[in-house]
Scaffold this motif. Structure first.
Motif, short mmCIF file in Angstrom:
data_model
loop_
_atom_site.label_atom_id
_atom_site.label_comp_id
_atom_site.label_asym_id
_atom_site.label_seq_id
_atom_site.Cartn_x
_atom_site.Cartn_y
_atom_site.Cartn_z
N LYS A 86 47.59 42.18 52.60
CA LYS A 86 47.90 42.50 51.21
C LYS A 86 46.57 42.73 50.51
CE LYS A 86 51.61 39.11 51.40
NZ LYS A 86 52.10 37.84 50.86
N VAL A 87 46.48 43.82 49.75
CA VAL A 87 45.22 44.16 49.10
C VAL A 87 45.44 44.45 47.62
CG1 VAL A 87 43.31 45.84 49.05
CG2 VAL A 87 44.30 45.15 51.24
N ASN A 88 44.64 43.82 46.78
CA ASN A 88 44.58 44.18 45.37
C ASN A 88 43.70 45.41 45.33
OD1 ASN A 88 43.96 44.48 42.67
ND2 ASN A 88 43.35 42.35 42.37
N TYR A 89 44.30 46.58 45.17
CA TYR A 89 43.58 47.85 45.31
C TYR A 89 42.83 48.25 44.03
CZ TYR A 89 42.72 52.65 46.80
OH TYR A 89 42.12 53.85 47.13
N GLY A 90 43.28 47.76 42.88
CA GLY A 90 42.56 48.08 41.66
C GLY A 90 43.46 48.20 40.45
N LEU A 91 42.92 48.81 39.42
CA LEU A 91 43.61 48.97 38.15
C LEU A 91 43.45 50.40 37.66
CD1 LEU A 91 42.12 45.73 36.64
CD2 LEU A 91 44.54 46.04 37.18
N GLY A 121 51.05 51.84 55.32
CA GLY A 121 51.74 50.92 54.43
C GLY A 121 52.26 51.55 53.16
N TYR A 122 52.32 50.73 52.11
CA TYR A 122 52.82 51.16 50.80
C TYR A 122 51.87 50.71 49.70
CZ TYR A 122 57.35 52.04 52.97
OH TYR A 122 58.37 52.52 53.75
N GLN A 123 51.81 51.52 48.64
CA GLN A 123 51.08 51.14 47.45
C GLN A 123 52.06 51.01 46.30
OE1 GLN A 123 47.16 52.78 46.29
NE2 GLN A 123 48.23 53.57 44.48
N LEU A 124 52.02 49.86 45.65
CA LEU A 124 52.85 49.62 44.47
C LEU A 124 52.00 49.79 43.23
CD1 LEU A 124 54.55 48.29 46.74
CD2 LEU A 124 55.16 46.53 45.07
N THR A 125 52.52 50.53 42.27
CA THR A 125 51.91 50.64 40.95
C THR A 125 52.75 49.75 40.04
OG1 THR A 125 51.21 52.90 41.40
CG2 THR A 125 51.31 52.23 39.08
N TYR A 146 48.63 47.64 44.12
CA TYR A 146 48.66 46.67 45.21
C TYR A 146 49.09 47.37 46.50
CZ TYR A 146 48.53 43.43 41.33
OH TYR A 146 48.17 42.75 40.19
N ARG A 147 48.41 47.07 47.58
CA ARG A 147 48.74 47.68 48.87
C ARG A 147 49.23 46.63 49.84
NH1 ARG A 147 44.62 52.72 50.00
NH2 ARG A 147 45.47 53.98 48.29
N PHE A 148 50.23 47.04 50.60
CA PHE A 148 50.83 46.19 51.64
C PHE A 148 50.82 46.97 52.94
CE2 PHE A 148 52.47 44.87 47.59
CZ PHE A 148 52.52 43.49 47.68
#
Length: 150
Positions: A86-91, A121-125, A146-148
């Motif tokens: 799980k990655v906090n990809y940014g803002l 994976g997937y990126q959630l906004t 956020y990336r999973f």
């Protein structure tokens, strides 16, 4: 309340209101530790006596400290099983409409605005609003990414 889903259900989350986290009280100790970590010791944050006569009548949390609370709040709202990383990809966007005075209670409301398939994976906004209990305006309005990964 934490929503628990599997990796295979991520694609279906677009438009989902995840509700809100529990409240957390912002303490002077947290503010002082954040000041030490960031070397931002402005009196409005770390000098309670002087801050009483300042524009907010009390010391306030750093905006980025309040934003950082999105991390523990996020983990209260969504748990995804079956992921390797799980990655906090940014803002994409952040605003600080109202200050958080020390002793205030804050919580986060989140809505999944979009889900995009990415390599592996997937990126959630996620639209995130950190609310101040009893406040007229939110402390933080942000769009998190956020990336999973499977």
């Amino acid at each position: 309340m934490t929503r628990t889903i599997t990796y295979d259900q991520l694609a279906e989350l677009a438009g989902t209101d995840l509700g809100h986290s529990g409240y957390r009280t912002v303490t002077q100790d947290q503010v002082n530790l954040f000041a030490d970590a960031t070397d931002d010791h402005q009196w409005i944050h770390v000098d309670p006596e002087r801050a009483k006569t300042g524009p907010f009548g009390a010391p306030i949390a750093h905006g980025f400290l309040t934003l950082a609370l999105a991390i523990p709040f996020w983990t209260e709202l969504l748990e995804v099983k079956g992921v390797s990383t799980k990655v906090n990809y940014g803002l994409d966007r952040v605003r600080f409409p109202a200050p958080v005075t020390v002793g205030s209670r804050v919580r986060m409301r989140a809505t999944v605005a979009d889900v995009a398939e990415i390599r592996g994976g997937y990126q959630l906004t996620v639209d995130q609003t950190i609310e101040i209990e009893g406040g007229a305006k939110p402390a933080v309005v942000a769009r998190g990414l956020y990336r999973f990964y499977a």
